[in-house]
Scaffold this active site. Structure first.
Site, PDB file in Angstrom:
ATOM      1  N   SER A 120     -11.371  -0.570   2.896  1.00 59.38           N
ATOM      2  CA  SER A 120     -10.433  -0.806   4.291  1.00 59.38           C
ATOM      3  C   SER A 120     -10.118   0.474   4.798  1.00 59.38           C
ATOM      4  CB  SER A 120      -9.231  -1.583   3.779  1.00 59.38           C
ATOM      5  OG  SER A 120      -9.976  -3.083   3.282  1.00 59.38           O
ATOM      6  N   ARG A 128       0.876  -1.269   0.114  1.00 58.63           N
ATOM      7  CA  ARG A 128      -0.034   0.262  -0.045  1.00 58.63           C
ATOM      8  C   ARG A 128       1.074   1.097   0.101  1.00 58.63           C
ATOM      9  NH1 ARG A 128      -2.720  -3.465  -1.010  1.00 58.63           N
ATOM     10  NH2 ARG A 128      -4.819  -4.189  -0.087  1.00 58.63           N
ATOM     11  N   GLU A 130      -5.382   3.547   6.405  1.00 61.07           N
ATOM     12  CA  GLU A 130      -5.095   3.134   4.891  1.00 61.07           C
ATOM     13  C   GLU A 130      -5.683   4.374   4.155  1.00 61.07           C
ATOM     14  OE1 GLU A 130      -5.698  -0.520   2.946  1.00 61.07           O
ATOM     15  OE2 GLU A 130      -6.753   0.675   1.456  1.00 61.07           O
TER      16      GLU A 130
HETATM   17  C1  LIG Z   1     -15.629  -0.298  -1.410  1.00 57.80           C
HETATM   18  C2  LIG Z   1     -14.134  -0.106  -1.465  1.00 57.80           C
HETATM   19  C3  LIG Z   1     -13.344  -1.129  -1.726  1.00 57.80           C
HETATM   20  C4  LIG Z   1     -11.885  -0.990  -2.015  1.00 57.80           C
HETATM   21  N1  LIG Z   1     -11.156  -2.047  -2.086  1.00 57.80           N
HETATM   22  C5  LIG Z   1      -9.912  -1.854  -2.218  1.00 57.80           C
HETATM   23  C6  LIG Z   1      -8.933  -3.022  -2.359  1.00 57.80           C
HETATM   24  O1  LIG Z   1      -9.673  -4.113  -2.505  1.00 57.80           O
HETATM   25  N2  LIG Z   1      -7.735  -2.785  -2.322  1.00 57.80           N
HETATM   26  C7  LIG Z   1      -7.072  -1.652  -2.565  1.00 57.80           C
HETATM   27  O2  LIG Z   1      -6.139  -1.392  -2.615  1.00 57.80           O
HETATM   28  N3  LIG Z   1      -7.934  -0.628  -2.302  1.00 57.80           N
HETATM   29  C8  LIG Z   1      -9.394  -0.705  -2.102  1.00 57.80           C
HETATM   30  N4  LIG Z   1     -10.251   0.392  -1.990  1.00 57.80           N
HETATM   31  C9  LIG Z   1      -9.221   1.946  -1.996  1.00 57.80           C
HETATM   32  C10 LIG Z   1      -9.633   2.532  -3.360  1.00 57.80           C
HETATM   33  O3  LIG Z   1     -10.432   2.329  -4.298  1.00 57.80           O
HETATM   34  C11 LIG Z   1      -8.230   2.748  -4.085  1.00 57.80           C
HETATM   35  O4  LIG Z   1      -7.201   3.162  -3.204  1.00 57.80           O
HETATM   36  C12 LIG Z   1      -8.377   3.538  -5.435  1.00 57.80           C
HETATM   37  O5  LIG Z   1      -7.065   3.274  -6.225  1.00 57.80           O
HETATM   38  C13 LIG Z   1      -8.408   4.887  -5.038  1.00 57.80           C
HETATM   39  O6  LIG Z   1      -8.865   5.208  -6.414  1.00 57.80           O
HETATM   40  P1  LIG Z   1      -9.321   6.794  -6.757  1.00 57.80           P
HETATM   41  O7  LIG Z   1      -9.293   7.141  -8.001  1.00 57.80           O
HETATM   42  O8  LIG Z   1     -10.658   6.909  -5.806  1.00 57.80           O
HETATM   43  O9  LIG Z   1      -8.405   7.795  -5.902  1.00 57.80           O
HETATM   44  P2  LIG Z   1      -8.411   9.255  -4.820  1.00 57.80           P
HETATM   45  O10 LIG Z   1      -9.016   8.467  -3.449  1.00 57.80           O
HETATM   46  O11 LIG Z   1      -9.061  10.030  -5.286  1.00 57.80           O
HETATM   47  O12 LIG Z   1      -6.829   9.294  -4.295  1.00 57.80           O
HETATM   48  C14 LIG Z   1      -6.066   8.177  -3.761  1.00 57.80           C
HETATM   49  C15 LIG Z   1      -4.896   8.970  -3.568  1.00 57.80           C
HETATM   50  O13 LIG Z   1      -4.128   9.046  -4.670  1.00 57.80           O
HETATM   51  C16 LIG Z   1      -3.690  10.159  -5.334  1.00 57.80           C
HETATM   52  N5  LIG Z   1      -3.921  10.348  -6.738  1.00 57.80           N
HETATM   53  C17 LIG Z   1      -5.096   9.785  -7.345  1.00 57.80           C
HETATM   54  N6  LIG Z   1      -4.933   9.987  -8.740  1.00 57.80           N
HETATM   55  C18 LIG Z   1      -3.400  10.463  -8.825  1.00 57.80           C
HETATM   56  C19 LIG Z   1      -2.846  10.805 -10.115  1.00 57.80           C
HETATM   57  N7  LIG Z   1      -3.498  10.904 -11.302  1.00 57.80           N
HETATM   58  N8  LIG Z   1      -1.599  11.379  -9.720  1.00 57.80           N
HETATM   59  C20 LIG Z   1      -1.064  11.331  -8.512  1.00 57.80           C
HETATM   60  N9  LIG Z   1      -1.877  11.192  -7.480  1.00 57.80           N
HETATM   61  C21 LIG Z   1      -2.947  10.608  -7.484  1.00 57.80           C
HETATM   62  C22 LIG Z   1      -4.581  11.130  -4.434  1.00 57.80           C
HETATM   63  O14 LIG Z   1      -3.933  12.273  -4.255  1.00 57.80           O
HETATM   64  C23 LIG Z   1      -4.715  10.325  -3.258  1.00 57.80           C
HETATM   65  O15 LIG Z   1      -3.557  10.536  -2.488  1.00 57.80           O
HETATM   66  C24 LIG Z   1     -11.450   0.346  -2.006  1.00 57.80           C
HETATM   67  C25 LIG Z   1     -12.320   1.585  -1.841  1.00 57.80           C
HETATM   68  C26 LIG Z   1     -13.809   1.340  -1.571  1.00 57.80           C
HETATM   69  C27 LIG Z   1     -14.568   2.556  -1.459  1.00 57.80           C
END
Ligand SMILES: Cc1cc2nc3c(=O)[nH]c(=O)nc-3n(C[C@H](O)[C@H](O)[C@H](O)COP(=O)(O)OP(=O)(O)OC[C@H]3O[C@@H](n4cnc5c(N)ncnc54)[C@H](O)[C@@H]3O)c2cc1C
Length: 356
Positions: free
Chosen positions: A229, A160, A326
């Site tokens: 999580s 992570r 996380e």
């Molecule tokens: C129901 C649910 C289930 C999930 N299951 C998992 C799982 O199984 N495994 C897991 O690892 N995660 C899981 N997650 C967490 C999440 O989905 C992931 O971390 C996902 O990759 C976040 O994507 P996002 O586009 O929503 O990013 P955001 O939440 O918008 O951003 C996350 C981080 O990434 C940075 N970021 C985003 N895009 C960029 C970019 N283009 N350039 C630089 N920085 C950037 C942001 O600044 C922030 O710090 C889950 C979330 C939910 C709601």
């Protein structure tokens, strides 16, 4: 480039918290990047799908939303190299890969969010981490417009974790990610529910089961706000894990690749503290999955912060293990931590008492 002021973030964070950003800038092309004016004294934060974030209050700066689209495939002989725009939806991309015969990502199906966010915390599920398939990441430094293509190694991936949570945090915008999917596909079936599949299971079967199990076990953010999580599985010294295993033989303990460090199941620790269903205001520890905090409706950021604090303290008191969140905590000026937010809430309460 789309710029909006005093933007409600209700639809931009999967917790469905009712917060605002001073400014939201959507960047979707190289000409948008050229037009973007960076101001050194402004707080910036990069917002993609908002599924791994907790906005603790209104954000008093500029949120940058990368919306770069597109996919390109190169046949490298023994592997497919697929370059994808950061703004593409992750699950749609996984589904598209499967439909086109590019296998490897199926264990990571149905994780919410955008492609560009996947390297940031090196998303993982069902025995696979996205780093296993990332060849390189193309980024753009906001301060001076320098382009950089980071090799897999330069991304410094860990559990992570990556360079985008450290030196490159909020300074480098990920524009596209290149995945390397070997043509000699190797299935990963050694994790949880996937063990029930036959050794000959197809990528489609794995994808279907992952989607089915996730839909059954995890609350859908479209109907019940959450950010997946909330805490990481804690990594502890092997001796501590061994002592805990003697006291709690049921405790799930995972290998980390380093024999001196073991990983514990955070959800199990929280569940053992009897916290499932525990509620503060509109925030609740999910009834079925203790690792997930949910917005039962009308939760405030303060409700979620206080609930996270309670969970962390109870686990620490009972097991001597400190959970690390996380989910990224975002305050008015940028990223913060659970400890700092609690301190701020206590100060606010004290100031309110003195004013009364
Ligand atoms: C129901 C649910 C289930 C999930 N299951 C998992 C799982 O199984 N495994 C897991 O690892 N995660 C899981 N997650 C967490 C999440 O989905 C992931 O971390 C996902 O990759 C976040 O994507 P996002 O586009 O929503 O990013 P955001 O939440 O918008 O951003 C996350 C981080 O990434 C940075 N970021 C985003 N895009 C960029 C970019 N283009 N350039 C630089 N920085 C950037 C942001 O600044 C922030 O710090 C889950 C979330 C939910 C709601």
């Amino acid at each position: 480039m789309i710029i909006s002021q005093q933007q409600s973030l209700l639809d931009f964070n999967s917790f469905s918290l009712d917060v605002k950003a001073h400014t939201l800038v959507t960047l979707a092309s190289e000409s948008d990047l050229a037009d973007f004016v960076y101001q050194p004294d402004t707080p910036y934060f990069i917002l993609a799908g908002g599924s791994n974030l907790l906005f603790c209050e209104d954000f008093n700066g500029v949120l940058i939303k990368p919306d770069f689209k597109g996919k390109a495939v190169v046949d490298e002989g023994d592997a497919w190299l697929i370059t994808v725009g950061a703004g593409e939806n992750w699950h749609d991309f996984v589904t598209w890969c499967l439909a086109n015969g590019y296998h490897g990502l199926e264990n990571l199906a149905l994780i919410p969010g955008c492609v560009g966010a996947t390297p940031v915390q090196n998303i993982g599920a069902y025995g696979v981490e996205v780093k296993d398939f990332i060849d390189s990441v193309k980024s753009y430094r906001l301060a001076d417009g320098e382009w950089q293509t980071l090799s897999h190694q330069a991304c410094q991936f860990a559990y992570r974790d990556s360079v985008f949570k450290h030196q490159y945090k909020n300074t480098h915008l990920i524009i596209e990610v290149t995945f390397r999917l070997p043509k000699q596909w190797q299935r990963t079936l050694n994790y949880g529910d996937l063990k029930q599949l036959p050794e000959t299971a197809s990528a489609q079967q794995i994808y279907d089961l992952v989607c089915q199990v996730r839909a059954e076990k995890l609350p859908d953010p479209n109907t019940l706000g959450n950010a997946g999580s909330f805490f990481k599985n804690p990594e502890v010294p092997a001796a501590q894990a061994q002592a805990l295993a003697i006291a709690y033989p049921e405790l799930p303990i995972y290998e980390t690749g380093d024999e001196n460090i073991k990983k514990l199941a955070a959800g199990w620790l929280i569940d053992q503290c009897g916290l499932k269903g525990r509620q503060i205001g509109g925030a609740q520890v999910h009834q079925k999955q203790a690792l997930v905090l949910v917005n039962q409706g009308g939760a405030t950021p303060k409700d979620v912060v206080e609930l996270a604090w309670l969970v962390r303290n109870q686990v620490a008191e009972r097991f001597g293990v400190l959970l690390e969140h996380e989910v990224r905590f975002i305050a008015a000026q940028g990223e913060t931590t659970l400890d700092d937010m609690m301190l701020q809430l206590e100060r606010n309460a004290l100031a309110a008492e003195q004013d009364a």
